[in-house]
Enzyme design. Structure first.
Site, PDB file in Angstrom:
ATOM      1  N   PRO A   2      -8.659  -7.933  27.684  1.00 56.63           N
ATOM      2  CA  PRO A   2      -9.014  -8.798  28.006  1.00 56.63           C
ATOM      3  C   PRO A   2      -9.590  -9.695  26.772  1.00 56.63           C
ATOM      4  O   PRO A   2     -10.978  -9.712  26.705  1.00 56.63           O
ATOM      5  CB  PRO A   2      -9.466  -9.226  29.286  1.00 56.63           C
ATOM      6  CG  PRO A   2     -10.407  -7.592  30.055  1.00 56.63           C
ATOM      7  CD  PRO A   2     -10.429  -7.352  28.243  1.00 56.63           C
ATOM      8  N   GLU A   3      -8.865 -11.050  26.343  1.00 60.56           N
ATOM      9  CA  GLU A   3      -9.327 -11.763  25.206  1.00 60.56           C
ATOM     10  C   GLU A   3      -9.082 -13.231  26.159  1.00 60.56           C
ATOM     11  O   GLU A   3      -8.830 -12.944  27.850  1.00 60.56           O
ATOM     12  CB  GLU A   3      -7.952 -11.955  24.505  1.00 60.56           C
ATOM     13  CG  GLU A   3      -8.415 -10.530  23.137  1.00 60.56           C
ATOM     14  CD  GLU A   3      -7.341 -10.509  21.957  1.00 60.56           C
ATOM     15  OE1 GLU A   3      -7.523 -11.644  21.811  1.00 60.56           O
ATOM     16  OE2 GLU A   3      -7.293  -9.862  21.467  1.00 60.56           O
TER      17      GLU A   3
END
Length: 281
Positions: A2-3
DNA sequence: ATTGGGACCTGCTCGC
DNA sequence: TGCGAGCAGGTCCCAA
């Protein structure tokens, strides 16, 4: 995994489900190698005890961190690491594999935290010093905020001579970029990932700022990227759709959308970088 | 001080 | 089919 766009999607999904709710406690799954979720907290029992009875006032995001704002003034902070998922299950949803913790809410309902690779981490901050309360992880500017202008980006880049890719991945320079969106932003700005950070001209800094913001905004709108090998899902188990809009990431050998040169990869800053060897300089 | 490399974990895919 | 190698969205720690 996850960014910024993925964490932001999860935040928006969870906000209406948790705001105003009171935490009943946190149950941790047994882990023979020790509690990796609380690497910087002495005990699971006291972690749960301190959260119990606390009301969730708000859910915010800073970089790739999710911040539960509690009525005690404390913050429950969650980082999803590489493979963490935070799920708000519907009634009867089976437990996911690699379930590591359950955050129980008073009056029913709960959040599940699943994480195969165990890189994620939970924190509980009680802000004493003002600065650590505001920015305990020393994160750089939020790229989607108004004050993220070319001046701020330029001064962050000018201080370093490492490859541009390495500097953009550094959360102290800019918060929230990871491997996918760094490659995509550099492609849009036509900048080579190995360009020394202090050798980016002013006009290029402006292009890069614009590229970072446009790719992140589009990715948030698309609810994040679920790469080919799966992995990321939002808080109700759905895939994102930005994978269909990627121009270089995981497109090695495919023609560059601008000049048809095959997309190349190289190991930079310890990560696989995807770029067009011709039109990124 | 900066920078690059390895470590931390598990699962999956690929080639032999 | 089986097995080892290599790879994966992140960050921290440690020598140069």
């Amino acid at each position: 995994m996850p960014e910024l766009p993925e964490v932001e999607t999860i935040r928006r999904d969870l906000l209406r489900r948790v705001r105003g709710r009171t935490i009943a406690g946190v149950d941790f799954s047994p882990d023979p190698r020790g509690c990796r979720l609380l690497r910087r907290y002495p005990s699971r029992a006291s972690f749960s005890r301190r959260l119990s009875g606390r009301k969730i006032l708000d859910l915010r995001r800073r970089g790739k961190y999710l911040l539960f704002v509690l009525d005690s003034g404390e913050f429950l902070i969650i980082h999803l690491g590489m493979s963490g998922r935070l799920l708000a299950p519907a009634a009867g949803d089976p437990a996911p594999s690699h379930l590591r913790a359950v955050l129980r809410l008073r009056g029913g309902g709960f959040l599940r935290y699943a994480d195969p690779r165990k890189f994620g981490e939970f924190y509980l901050f009680s802000p004493r010093r003002k600065e650590t309360a505001v920015n305990p992880f020393r994160l750089g500017p939020e790229p989607l905020d108004k004050d993220f202008d070319a001046g701020r980006l330029g001064s962050a880049l000018a201080r370093r001579r490492a490859p541009l890719k390495a500097v953009l991945l550094d959360q102290k320079a800019v918060a929230g970029l990871g491997n996918i969106y760094t490659d995509e932003a550099l492609f849009r700005a036509r900048l080579h990932p190995r360009r020394p950070s202090d050798r980016v001209k002013a006009a290029e800094v402006r292009d890069l700022r614009r590229a970072i913001r446009s790719v992140l905004r589009e990715a948030v709108r698309a609810r994040g990227t679920t790469a080919e090998d799966g992995g990321y899902q939002d808080a109700v188990g759905r895939n994102g759709s930005f994978q269909f809009r990627l121009r270089v990431y995981q497109r090695k050998g495919e023609p560059c959308p601008r000049c048809r040169t095959p997309i190349a990869t190289a190991r930079i800053a310890g990560r696989t970088s995807h770029f067009c060897p011709r039109c990124q300089t």
